[in-house]
Scaffold this active site. Structure first.
Site, PDB file in Angstrom:
ATOM      1  N   LYS A  10      23.843  53.733 -48.352  1.00  0.00           N
ATOM      2  CA  LYS A  10      22.592  53.043 -48.055  1.00  0.00           C
ATOM      3  C   LYS A  10      21.367  53.735 -48.659  1.00  0.00           C
ATOM      4  O   LYS A  10      21.432  54.897 -49.077  1.00  0.00           O
ATOM      5  CB  LYS A  10      22.434  52.920 -46.539  1.00  0.00           C
ATOM      6  CG  LYS A  10      23.500  52.032 -45.894  1.00  0.00           C
ATOM      7  CD  LYS A  10      23.236  51.908 -44.411  1.00  0.00           C
ATOM      8  CE  LYS A  10      24.224  50.967 -43.752  1.00  0.00           C
ATOM      9  NZ  LYS A  10      23.904  50.804 -42.309  1.00  0.00           N
ATOM     10  N   TYR A  50      24.263  40.053 -44.220  1.00  0.00           N
ATOM     11  CA  TYR A  50      24.148  40.395 -42.793  1.00  0.00           C
ATOM     12  C   TYR A  50      23.914  39.157 -41.923  1.00  0.00           C
ATOM     13  O   TYR A  50      23.383  39.262 -40.821  1.00  0.00           O
ATOM     14  CB  TYR A  50      23.023  41.411 -42.581  1.00  0.00           C
ATOM     15  CG  TYR A  50      23.363  42.782 -43.091  1.00  0.00           C
ATOM     16  CD1 TYR A  50      24.316  43.570 -42.453  1.00  0.00           C
ATOM     17  CD2 TYR A  50      22.737  43.297 -44.226  1.00  0.00           C
ATOM     18  CE1 TYR A  50      24.634  44.832 -42.928  1.00  0.00           C
ATOM     19  CE2 TYR A  50      23.060  44.570 -44.704  1.00  0.00           C
ATOM     20  CZ  TYR A  50      24.006  45.324 -44.051  1.00  0.00           C
ATOM     21  OH  TYR A  50      24.329  46.576 -44.513  1.00  0.00           O
ATOM     22  N   ASN A 113      21.530  54.989 -41.388  1.00  0.00           N
ATOM     23  CA  ASN A 113      22.725  55.777 -41.065  1.00  0.00           C
ATOM     24  C   ASN A 113      23.621  56.058 -42.269  1.00  0.00           C
ATOM     25  O   ASN A 113      24.794  56.346 -42.124  1.00  0.00           O
ATOM     26  CB  ASN A 113      23.501  55.131 -39.922  1.00  0.00           C
ATOM     27  CG  ASN A 113      23.972  53.733 -40.235  1.00  0.00           C
ATOM     28  OD1 ASN A 113      24.006  53.311 -41.392  1.00  0.00           O
ATOM     29  ND2 ASN A 113      24.341  52.999 -39.206  1.00  0.00           N
ATOM     30  N   HIS A 116      27.722  52.218 -44.881  1.00  0.00           N
ATOM     31  CA  HIS A 116      28.297  51.031 -44.238  1.00  0.00           C
ATOM     32  C   HIS A 116      29.761  50.977 -44.626  1.00  0.00           C
ATOM     33  O   HIS A 116      30.132  51.322 -45.748  1.00  0.00           O
ATOM     34  CB  HIS A 116      27.604  49.755 -44.741  1.00  0.00           C
ATOM     35  CG  HIS A 116      28.364  48.503 -44.433  1.00  0.00           C
ATOM     36  ND1 HIS A 116      28.178  47.797 -43.267  1.00  0.00           N
ATOM     37  CD2 HIS A 116      29.336  47.856 -45.127  1.00  0.00           C
ATOM     38  CE1 HIS A 116      29.011  46.756 -43.267  1.00  0.00           C
ATOM     39  NE2 HIS A 116      29.715  46.767 -44.392  1.00  0.00           N
ATOM     40  N   GLU A 127      33.292  40.877 -47.490  1.00  0.00           N
ATOM     41  CA  GLU A 127      32.322  41.796 -48.081  1.00  0.00           C
ATOM     42  C   GLU A 127      32.685  42.183 -49.514  1.00  0.00           C
ATOM     43  O   GLU A 127      31.803  42.261 -50.379  1.00  0.00           O
ATOM     44  CB  GLU A 127      32.197  43.041 -47.203  1.00  0.00           C
ATOM     45  CG  GLU A 127      31.564  42.745 -45.857  1.00  0.00           C
ATOM     46  CD  GLU A 127      31.529  43.924 -44.917  1.00  0.00           C
ATOM     47  OE1 GLU A 127      30.952  43.761 -43.819  1.00  0.00           O
ATOM     48  OE2 GLU A 127      32.065  45.006 -45.243  1.00  0.00           O
TER      49      GLU A 127
END
Length: 143
Positions: A10, A50, A113, A116, A127
């Site tokens: 990310k 998302y 974070n 993913h 995905e």
């Protein structure tokens, strides 16, 4: 059984020059990188990716974050790849993540974070096809 899963390094990790450290952790844990690319997501891409979170209060900030800087997209393979990556990543909240997990070591907070990973076989298929359609088609991940 060999599985495929999607991993995304990310924006927060990219900005802090952690690509190599995270990839090293993946390789140390015997993940094979099948496909990889650097991409700067656009808002429609993030919103589509998302979409399952559309009604949640964090949806807009998540999409803004994921489009704030490039990401590294990877198709990984390994026996039980989905479960193994989830264990290696750690809990979404780095405060709750187990020691020696990627999120415990590198994440800034719940949203930023650092990584993913797909959470199920269905998510992995969707995905991977979202970002790597040719790979998904040649590996029978698209139905």
């Amino acid at each position: 059984m060999i599985e495929y899963t999607l991993a995304i390094i990310k924006p927060d990790a990219i900005k802090r020059h952690l690509i190599g450290k995270i990839i090293s952790r993946l390789e140390e844990n015997q993940f094979t990188i099948e496909e990889m690319k650097l991409q700067h997501l656009k808002i429609p891409d993030a919103q589509s990716f998302y979409h399952m979170h559309k009604e949640k209060p964090f949806f807009s900030s998540l999409c803004a974050f994921m489009t704030s800087y490039p990401v590294v997209l990877m198709v990984l393979s390994k026996e039980n790849a989905i479960e193994e990556l989830r264990k290696l990543m750690g809990a979404t909240d780095p405060k709750a993540a187990a020691p020696n997990t990627i999120r415990k070591e590198f994440a800034l907070n719940v949203e930023q974070n650092s990584i993913h990973g797909s959470d199920s076989k269905d998510s992995a298929r969707r995905e991977i096809a979202f970002f790597f359609l040719d790979f998904a088609e040649t590996h029978s991940l698209v139905y």
